[in-house]
Design a protein around this motif. Structure first.
Motif, PDB file in Angstrom:
ATOM      1  N   PHE A  25      30.964 -16.048-106.439  1.00 52.81           N
ATOM      2  CA  PHE A  25      31.151 -17.495-107.112  1.00 52.81           C
ATOM      3  C   PHE A  25      30.633 -18.424-107.035  1.00 52.81           C
ATOM      4  O   PHE A  25      31.040 -19.286-106.661  1.00 52.81           O
ATOM      5  CB  PHE A  25      32.614 -17.713-108.481  1.00 52.81           C
ATOM      6  N   GLU A  27      29.148 -22.269-108.319  1.00 48.82           N
ATOM      7  CA  GLU A  27      29.274 -22.864-109.944  1.00 48.82           C
ATOM      8  C   GLU A  27      27.929 -24.399-109.323  1.00 48.82           C
ATOM      9  O   GLU A  27      27.679 -24.464-108.275  1.00 48.82           O
ATOM     10  CB  GLU A  27      30.610 -23.446-110.384  1.00 48.82           C
ATOM     11  N   LEU A  29      28.046 -27.743-109.112  1.00 50.41           N
ATOM     12  CA  LEU A  29      29.581 -27.782-108.962  1.00 50.41           C
ATOM     13  C   LEU A  29      28.936 -28.687-107.262  1.00 50.41           C
ATOM     14  O   LEU A  29      29.191 -28.430-105.777  1.00 50.41           O
ATOM     15  CB  LEU A  29      30.549 -27.449-108.926  1.00 50.41           C
ATOM     16  N   GLY A  69      32.633 -21.310-114.238  1.00 48.69           N
ATOM     17  CA  GLY A  69      33.766 -22.323-114.056  1.00 48.69           C
ATOM     18  C   GLY A  69      32.683 -23.166-115.306  1.00 48.69           C
ATOM     19  O   GLY A  69      32.771 -22.666-116.195  1.00 48.69           O
ATOM     20  N   CYS A  70      33.809 -23.892-114.604  1.00 53.02           N
ATOM     21  CA  CYS A  70      34.097 -25.242-116.470  1.00 53.02           C
ATOM     22  C   CYS A  70      32.342 -25.554-117.032  1.00 53.02           C
ATOM     23  O   CYS A  70      32.438 -26.329-117.634  1.00 53.02           O
ATOM     24  CB  CYS A  70      35.252 -26.227-116.482  1.00 53.02           C
ATOM     25  N   TRP A  95      32.457 -32.252-114.514  1.00 55.15           N
ATOM     26  CA  TRP A  95      32.374 -32.346-113.387  1.00 55.15           C
ATOM     27  C   TRP A  95      32.123 -34.195-112.618  1.00 55.15           C
ATOM     28  O   TRP A  95      32.305 -34.810-111.805  1.00 55.15           O
ATOM     29  CB  TRP A  95      31.850 -31.383-112.169  1.00 55.15           C
ATOM     30  N   ASN A 176      34.692 -19.412-120.533  1.00 58.69           N
ATOM     31  CA  ASN A 176      35.739 -19.556-119.092  1.00 58.69           C
ATOM     32  C   ASN A 176      36.944 -20.533-119.740  1.00 58.69           C
ATOM     33  O   ASN A 176      36.524 -21.732-119.963  1.00 58.69           O
ATOM     34  CB  ASN A 176      34.472 -20.886-117.613  1.00 58.69           C
ATOM     35  N   GLU A 177      37.623 -20.072-119.095  1.00 57.08           N
ATOM     36  CA  GLU A 177      39.089 -20.607-119.552  1.00 57.08           C
ATOM     37  C   GLU A 177      38.946 -21.772-120.514  1.00 57.08           C
ATOM     38  O   GLU A 177      39.552 -22.482-120.372  1.00 57.08           O
ATOM     39  CB  GLU A 177      39.261 -21.556-117.690  1.00 57.08           C
ATOM     40  N   HIS A 250      42.177 -16.015-113.336  1.00 56.11           N
ATOM     41  CA  HIS A 250      41.281 -17.236-112.214  1.00 56.11           C
ATOM     42  C   HIS A 250      42.878 -16.934-111.843  1.00 56.11           C
ATOM     43  O   HIS A 250      44.348 -17.390-111.669  1.00 56.11           O
ATOM     44  CB  HIS A 250      41.021 -18.399-112.476  1.00 56.11           C
ATOM     45  N   TYR A 252      44.073 -19.616-108.168  1.00 57.05           N
ATOM     46  CA  TYR A 252      43.913 -20.263-106.765  1.00 57.05           C
ATOM     47  C   TYR A 252      45.456 -19.862-106.104  1.00 57.05           C
ATOM     48  O   TYR A 252      46.304 -20.657-106.740  1.00 57.05           O
ATOM     49  CB  TYR A 252      43.406 -21.762-107.185  1.00 57.05           C
ATOM     50  N   GLU A 303      37.790 -15.735-110.157  1.00 54.67           N
ATOM     51  CA  GLU A 303      37.525 -16.894-109.034  1.00 54.67           C
ATOM     52  C   GLU A 303      39.280 -16.817-108.647  1.00 54.67           C
ATOM     53  O   GLU A 303      40.195 -17.131-109.529  1.00 54.67           O
ATOM     54  CB  GLU A 303      37.525 -18.291-110.246  1.00 54.67           C
ATOM     55  N   TRP A 307      42.989 -23.679-102.252  1.00 56.15           N
ATOM     56  CA  TRP A 307      42.584 -24.510-102.992  1.00 56.15           C
ATOM     57  C   TRP A 307      43.518 -25.511-102.344  1.00 56.15           C
ATOM     58  O   TRP A 307      44.235 -26.063-102.978  1.00 56.15           O
ATOM     59  CB  TRP A 307      42.411 -24.517-104.581  1.00 56.15           C
ATOM     60  N   LEU A 317      35.394 -31.048-104.754  1.00 49.76           N
ATOM     61  CA  LEU A 317      36.054 -29.960-103.972  1.00 49.76           C
ATOM     62  C   LEU A 317      35.893 -29.583-102.810  1.00 49.76           C
ATOM     63  O   LEU A 317      35.581 -27.639-102.181  1.00 49.76           O
ATOM     64  CB  LEU A 317      35.877 -28.263-105.309  1.00 49.76           C
ATOM     65  N   ALA A 349      36.209 -17.820-104.563  1.00 49.88           N
ATOM     66  CA  ALA A 349      35.386 -19.211-105.565  1.00 49.88           C
ATOM     67  C   ALA A 349      35.224 -20.173-103.885  1.00 49.88           C
ATOM     68  O   ALA A 349      36.652 -20.410-103.421  1.00 49.88           O
ATOM     69  CB  ALA A 349      36.367 -20.754-106.243  1.00 49.88           C
ATOM     70  N   GLN A 350      34.265 -21.222-103.469  1.00 45.89           N
ATOM     71  CA  GLN A 350      32.670 -20.511-104.481  1.00 45.89           C
ATOM     72  C   GLN A 350      32.044 -20.452-103.001  1.00 45.89           C
ATOM     73  O   GLN A 350      32.134 -20.645-102.016  1.00 45.89           O
ATOM     74  CB  GLN A 350      32.491 -21.899-105.077  1.00 45.89           C
ATOM     75  N   LEU A 355      35.647 -24.996-101.806  1.00 44.23           N
ATOM     76  CA  LEU A 355      37.293 -24.684-102.056  1.00 44.23           C
ATOM     77  C   LEU A 355      36.327 -23.786-100.840  1.00 44.23           C
ATOM     78  O   LEU A 355      36.546 -23.363-100.267  1.00 44.23           O
ATOM     79  CB  LEU A 355      36.843 -23.727-103.411  1.00 44.23           C
TER      80      LEU A 355
END
Ligand code: AHR
Length: 501
Positions: A25, A27, A29, A69-70, A95, A176-177, A250, A252, A303, A307, A317, A349-350, A355
């Motif tokens: 994954f 992102e 980010l 991701g977000c 982010w 996503n989420e 997901h 974590y 994901e 974390w 992250l 991730a990722q 992470l």
């Protein structure tokens, strides 16, 4: 004397271990995409990082999820296609949350760059469409841009952007989420939105005939939410078929643990938390089975990973890549193998710098983290049939929930040519354990047995960097063979892979 025993049951096959269980994954980010996959400094003329590309290609990563991701539920794909000079600069809602220090999104790396990256690595792309702030037309247009071979404005736009042939993107995530950053929806609300999006995105499938799209909904670690989502999804009443091929969640772990401060007790708790993956797979499978079947709708963990408190939005992250994290990845990959009958994919991730990434970069250097070594050691399982494996192991009481930490874990699989592959972990960071691996009915005496081990003599908190990355490579491991029993001595916090040919 052995104090743990792994028994492999060759007659009890579970299912094929889909290679996609080793997916990734990435992102937009921190330094995952810009600096990780794409950079202006050490890149070739297209901007791709050849060093990262090479490391991922060597690992034969099967699938890569992007762009979040977000991030995905605030991303509009048309911002990232066409001439780079004309692409708009944006601030991503999630982010960049009010932080001036987070760079603006240049959109230099967009759909065509990502899909070309996948082609070069030799991996299947998985695109996550924007449900939170997007609309079904935008998502359907994205599919058409990527996959349509006819004479439409969108297909012609892809051609004008340098890609004559359709990409044939198979995996499409819708949201996503969505219980959180993807729109704070109730499960019923998301199910209705999902159906609406799937109707339009799914109809592109009919239009394109030879492209079999697989549509993916995003679930939650709260399993009541997943049950309610599935109930509403199944509530079509009118006998209308809707496409849902996979449901994800997901997971974590280690969110309260600082790598810098952790010691043996924290490691134990962290590993028990990682092992909760097993519970989550069982529960999400049960939410699917309440309405449909896991034969028709697969489980994806799109994901997952460690974390730690070091990884915060301010530093994109980032956290150190250590042996303890790699050990948790081995334990999780064993769990995926045990659930090969319901699981269709997973995405750690990722991929780079963020992470529990497998690859880290610093300027023009790129190196494999310890977790990369675990994926490499587990690679022979990909595409094999998983075999039921039982483990008799000592354990330690841990202050985390009700579960003890089992020291030894394992999974096994068999290839088409009959070669058996067994992975064994020693999750005990304090002591070594002697493990007997019994392959029922096999006479290992006549077989070629070879074994490798990771992290022998290395501290669980040891961090990989550019200068010591090679020290995490696998070493040969001695195996004592007696009939169908193989005995190995596993030092504290180590992972072994044993092949029997
Ligand atoms: O991987 C970082 C973030 O974690 C993702 O953007 C989001 O989906 C999850 O909460």
């Amino acid at each position: 004397m052995a104090n743990a025993r792994v028994t492999v049951h060759p007659e009890a096959r579970i299912d094929r271990i889909e290679p996609e269980l080793h997916g990734h994954f990435s992102e937009h980010l921190g330094r995952c995409v810009y600096d990780g996959l794409w950079t202006d400094d050490t890149a070739d003329e297209d901007g791709f990082r050849e060093d990262v590309l090479g490391l991922l290609a060597d690992l034969e990563i099967p699938v890569l999820r992007w762009p979040g991701g977000c991030f995905a539920d605030d991303y509009h794909w048309e911002d990232g296609v066409g001439s780079r000079e004309d692409r708009p600069r944006r601030r991503n809602l999630f982010w960049a949350q009010g932080r001036e220090d987070v760079p603006e999104e240049s959109n230099a790396f967009g759909t065509d760059e990502f899909l070309e990256f996948c082609e070069r690595v030799g991996t299947e792309p998985y695109l996550a469409a924007n449900v939170g702030s997007g609309d079904p037309q935008e998502a359907a247009d994205w599919v058409e841009y990527c996959n349509y071979d006819g004479d439409t404005e969108l297909a012609d736009r892809r051609r004008a952007n340098g890609h004559e042939e359709p990409y044939g993107v198979k995996y499409w995530g819708l949201g996503n989420e969505n219980w959180g950053c993807g729109g704070q929806m109730t499960p019923e609300q998301y199910a209705r939105e999902y159906r609406r999006f799937a109707t339009y995105v799914g109809s592109m499938d009919n239009l394109m005939l030879d492209h079999d799209l697989e549509l993916i909904a995003c679930g939650f670690e709260n399993h009541e939410w997943n049950h309610r989502f599935m109930e509403e999804i199944g509530n079509t009443n009118w006998g209308v078929e809707f496409p849902l091929d996979h449901l994800t969640l997901h997971h974590y772990y280690g969110r309260t643990m600082s790598i810098a401060e952790a010691g043996e007790e924290k490691y134990d708790q962290f590993l028990v938390e990682a092992l909760e993956m097993d519970y989550h797979i069982e529960r999400i499978a049960s939410a699917i089975n309440a309405v449909a079947t896991t034969r028709d709708i697969g489980v994806i963990i799109d994901e997952w990973g460690a974390w730690h408190t070091e990884a915060v939005a301010e530093n994109g992250l980032e956290q150190p890549g250590t042996v303890i994290d790699a050990l948790s990845a081995a334990a999780v990959l064993d769990i995926f193998n045990h659930h090969s009958d319901v699981m269709t994919m997973s995405n750690i991730a990722q991929t780079v710098n963020v992470l529990q990434c497998l690859v880290e970069t610093d300027g023009d250097e790129a190196w494999a983290r310890p977790t990369y070594r675990v994926f490499d050691l587990y690679a022979p399982h990909k595409g094999n049939d998983a075999l039921t494996t039982t483990v008799d192991t000592p354990s330690r009481e841990v202050e985390h929930g009700d579960d003890d930490l089992p020291f030894v874990g394992a999974s096994a699989s068999v290839a088409e040519d009959g070669e058996t592959y067994v992975t064994v972990t020693n999750l005990d960071c304090r002591d070594g354990h002697t493990v007997e691996v019994a392959i029922e009915g096999a006479d290992a005496g006549d077989a070629d047995v070879a074994a490798q081990v990771l992290f022998e003599g290395q501290d669980p908190g040891l961090e990989a960097g550019a200068s010591n990355a090679d020290e995490f490579a696998a070493d040969d491991l001695g195996v004592d063979v007696d009939g169908d029993v193989l005995t190995v001595d596993l030092a504290p916090s180590t992972v072994a892979g044993i092949s029997v040919e």
